[in-house]
Design an enzyme around this catalytic site. Structure first.
Site, PDB file in Angstrom:
ATOM      1  N   ILE A   1       0.807  -1.223   0.000  1.00  0.00           N
ATOM      2  CA  ILE A   1       0.000   0.000   0.000  1.00  0.00           C
ATOM      3  C   ILE A   1       0.840   1.274   0.000  1.00  0.00           C
ATOM      4  O   ILE A   1       0.330   2.363  -0.246  1.00  0.00           O
ATOM      5  CB  ILE A   1      -0.952  -0.001   1.218  1.00  0.00           C
ATOM      6  N   TYR A   2       2.141   1.184   0.264  1.00  0.00           N
ATOM      7  CA  TYR A   2       2.976   2.384   0.331  1.00  0.00           C
ATOM      8  C   TYR A   2       3.045   3.068  -1.033  1.00  0.00           C
ATOM      9  O   TYR A   2       3.409   2.444  -2.039  1.00  0.00           O
ATOM     10  CB  TYR A   2       4.390   2.045   0.793  1.00  0.00           C
ATOM     11  N   THR A   3       2.724   4.350  -1.031  1.00  0.00           N
ATOM     12  CA  THR A   3       2.715   5.199  -2.236  1.00  0.00           C
ATOM     13  C   THR A   3       2.111   4.466  -3.432  1.00  0.00           C
ATOM     14  O   THR A   3       2.616   4.510  -4.544  1.00  0.00           O
ATOM     15  CB  THR A   3       4.123   5.730  -2.574  1.00  0.00           C
TER      16      THR A   3
END
Length: 357
Positions: free
Chosen positions: A61-63
């Site tokens: 889900i990061y960036t």
């Protein structure tokens, strides 16, 4: 930069060894408005690996997936030399009820997507990002165990799980010969010590190594915030609701103590706070996030710092939380002292030798 990261530490009771600082990749990519560019992110990875670092942490889900793509690009040609960790569970689509959680359907799909983004056929450490509150532990455990047997995952960790689910997982794994949890990722710092009540004793009991996130409490422990200036202009996240919510009277009392030690030792606030965390018994490798190489160098150099007993006592006194339970629920060493007239013990549960005072 003179200190190096190649004094490796065993991760829990596994056979895996990692650097004393884990490089967090949540800031890789600009999609969230405050991260590092791809070029800067690649340079940070280069600096980390050149210093002997071997442990990199990201998440699907990061960036919006950019972080995983950048990490995969950064590790091209040296993948097998790095312990690569990523996560899944948070919902990546608000319209699809199966696009998040720890179900067999979602985790199977999420793992395959992460592997494609990172350009690898396996991940060394796969984190369950959160417990979704719905999926039975045995379903999640069987799913990741299948992935381990298929060679897609080497080790499993949990992040932000209730302690009762950690215990359930470990007992099922022992009973059925399935993959145990070897690492735990929770927020842990001088301002956030709640996991010491039940989680930390469970980690010690089950041989789970801590890889804490948020060692500087979203920058609060860096010293940039003061009682007089709670919204400094030199930070991109100063106005965040979560960050501002941390700026309590207790937080500034802790910062006063950190600042006093920093001045006495000639170190920065960040180095003092990070050193306190590194010296906690079950902590293996705190996760540090950086947007610049200079920030990374400063944190790596903190590995040469060790707090004096007096400094540790001051930080312990000012940051200690109130006991949440009555005295009869205290850990065994405290009960010994109450019932046996001041008996001195090794801090439970990290040892069991007892000597009379």
């Amino acid at each position: 930069m003179t200190t190096r990261l190649d004094t490796y530490r065993q991760l829990g009771e596994s056979g895996l060894f990692v650097s004393p600082l884990c490089l967090g990749a949540m800031s890789f990519g600009e999609e969230w408005g405050w991260g590092a560019t791809e070029a800067d992110s690649l340079a940070i990875v280069d600096r980390y690996v050149d210093a002997g670092g071997n442990f990199i942490d990201t998440a699907d889900i990061y960036t919006q997936g950019t972080s995983e793509r950048i990490v995969g690009k950064a590790l091209s040609g040296r993948r097998d030399k790095v312990v690569l960790a990523t996560k899944a569970a948070l919902n990546v689509s608000t319209r699809d009820p199966n696009a998040g959680g720890t179900s067999r359907k979602h985790l199977t799909q999420a793992l395959d997507r992460s592997l494609r983004r990172m350009g690898t056929d396996y991940v060394d450490l796969y984190w369950l990002h959160v417990h979704d509150g719905v999926t039975p532990v045995h379903e999640t455990l069987r799913t990741v165990d299948d992935a381990v047997r298929a060679g897609k995952i080497r080790y499993v960790g949990v992040s932000n799980y209730p302690v009762r689910k950690v215990v359930e997982w470990q007992m099922l794994a022992r009973q059925h010969g399935l993959t145990p949890i070897v690492a735990a990722q929770y927020e842990y710092n001088l301002l956030t010590r709640g996991i010491e009540v039940e989680h930390v004793p469970a980690f010690a009991e089950f041989g789970i190594g801590q890889v804490p996130w948020g060692p500087l409490a979203q920058g609060v422990l860096s010293g940039k915030y003061t009682r007089e200036n709670r919204r400094p202009s030199d930070t991109k996240r100063a106005d965040g609701e979560l960050t501002q919510g941390r700026l309590t009277d207790r937080a500034f009392d802790v910062l006063d103590a950190v600042g006093a030690i920093a001045r006495e030792t000639g170190e920065s606030y960040a180095r003092v706070a990070l050193t306190w965390l590194r010296e906690q018994p079950t902590v293996v490798s705190p996760i540090v996030g950086c947007r610049t190489q200079a920030q990374l160098d400063d944190l790596i150099d903190s590995l040469g710092l060790s707090l004096s007993p007096d400094a540790r006592a001051k930080l312990e006194a000012v940051s200690r939380l109130e006991a949440p339970y009555p005295f009869w629920s205290w850990p065994a060493d405290q009960m010994d002292k109450k019932m046996r007239g001041g008996l001195t013990t090794v801090p439970w549960p990290y040892g069991s030798n007892r000597t009379s005072a």
